[in-house]
Design an enzyme around this catalytic site. Structure first.
Site: not given
Ligand SMILES: NC(=O)c1ccc[n+]([C@@H]2O[C@H](COP(=O)([O-])OP(=O)(O)OC[C@H]3O[C@@H](n4cnc5c(N)ncnc54)[C@H](O)[C@@H]3O)[C@@H](O)[C@H]2O)c1
Length: 267
Positions: A144, A157
């Site tokens: 990401s 995350y």
């Protein structure tokens, strides 16, 4: 341009929805056979039917990839079905539950660790001996942009996605020259990841104290994306297919942004 993927076998984790499904379809359109793992059996069956419509083989196994036992059982069942071994591994599965830092419990940190990082560790470790049997194998992992440029939330995350990038570099060195190992770092991509109940849109709604759709738009403004929109799953899938293909034969240990321009630094 010739991708060289026709007739190869690609394993994709988290392939039932979103980016995983789009990636499965993109490989199928290149003539690759697709083997998929996911815990959403209904959507997995739908994806498998779409793959077969492309004229290639689809293999699917329902598995919980957040546990060691689930990964082992899923991959053992998968490998028993694959007649030609595995040429490409796409570590795609992931989950996010955005909360302010103080509200992230130890249990959530452990869940985020298990599904985002340990799934990549366990699936890769299990499949490396099979991938090493091929001349031009490739691994592409879906990290990401938050792993390169963390925002205020979600910290758990982002930390796991940074760890995925570090692991990509270690594996690229360890497995060269036989296996190329790369990662993509997508920006915000409109998928069930955002839209499901309790997903990123709901998380942003409680963080920004606004209705979900308005909170997503607000978050995008804060991120100042040059392309000024969320991306589509297919836009990530195209880059993953490229990185796994012969067209990227001199690309290893790299992190490819597919992020609408979110990353502001040069390296
Ligand atoms: N959507 C985004 O904005 C975005 C941005 C950057 C990175 N990513 C990453 O891309 C990857 C795919 O995201 P997406 O947007 O397609 O998400 P998604 O939620 O639409 O799809 C994730 C898939 O993983 C499956 N899955 C979740 N937990 C599982 C488990 N324990 N066992 C087996 N399967 C499980 C789900 O059923 C689903 O099919 C993830 O790693 C995510 O972190 C997404």
């Amino acid at each position: 341009m010739e991708t060289g993927l026709a007739g190869k076998t690609v394993v994709i984790t988290g392939a039932a929805n979103g980016i995983g499904r789009a990636t499965a379809l993109a490989f199928a359109k290149e003539g690759a056979h697709v083997a998929m793992l996911d815990h959403d059996s209904g959507k997995l069956a739908e994806t498998a039917a779409l793959i077969r419509d492309c004229g290639v083989e689809a293999f699917s196994v329902e598995a919980d990839l957040s546990t060691a036992a689930g990964v082992k059982a899923g991959l053992d069942a998968m490998l028993a079905q694959l007649p030609r071994g595995v040429d490409v591994l796409i570590n795609n599965v992931g989950h996010g539950d955005p909360k302010p830092f103080e509200e992230i419990t130890d249990e959530q940190w452990e869940r985020t660790f298990a599904i985002n990082l340990m799934s990549m560790v366990r699936v890769t470790r299990h499949l490396l001996p099979v991938l090493r049997q091929k001349d031009k194998a490739a691994i592409v992992s879906n990290a990401s942009d938050l792993g390169r440029q963390p925002e205020t939330a979600p910290a758990d995350y982002a930390a796991m996605k940074s760890a995925m990038l570090a692991l990509t570099k270690s594996l690229a060195r360890a497995e060269a020259p036989r296996i190329r190992v790369n990662a993509v770092a997508p920006g915000p991509i409109w998928s069930t990841f955002w839209s499901r109940p309790g997903g990123f849109a709901d998380g942003m709604a409680s963080i920004h104290n606004m209705p979900p759709r308005q909170a997503v738009d607000h978050e995008m403004k804060l991120r100042q994306l040059p392309l000024a929109r969320l991306g589509e799953p297919e836009e990530v899938a195209n880059v993953m297919v490229f990185l796994a293909s012969d067209l990227a034969s001199y690309v290893t240990s790299s992190v490819w942004g597919v992020d609408g321009g979110s990353i502001r630094n040069i390296v």
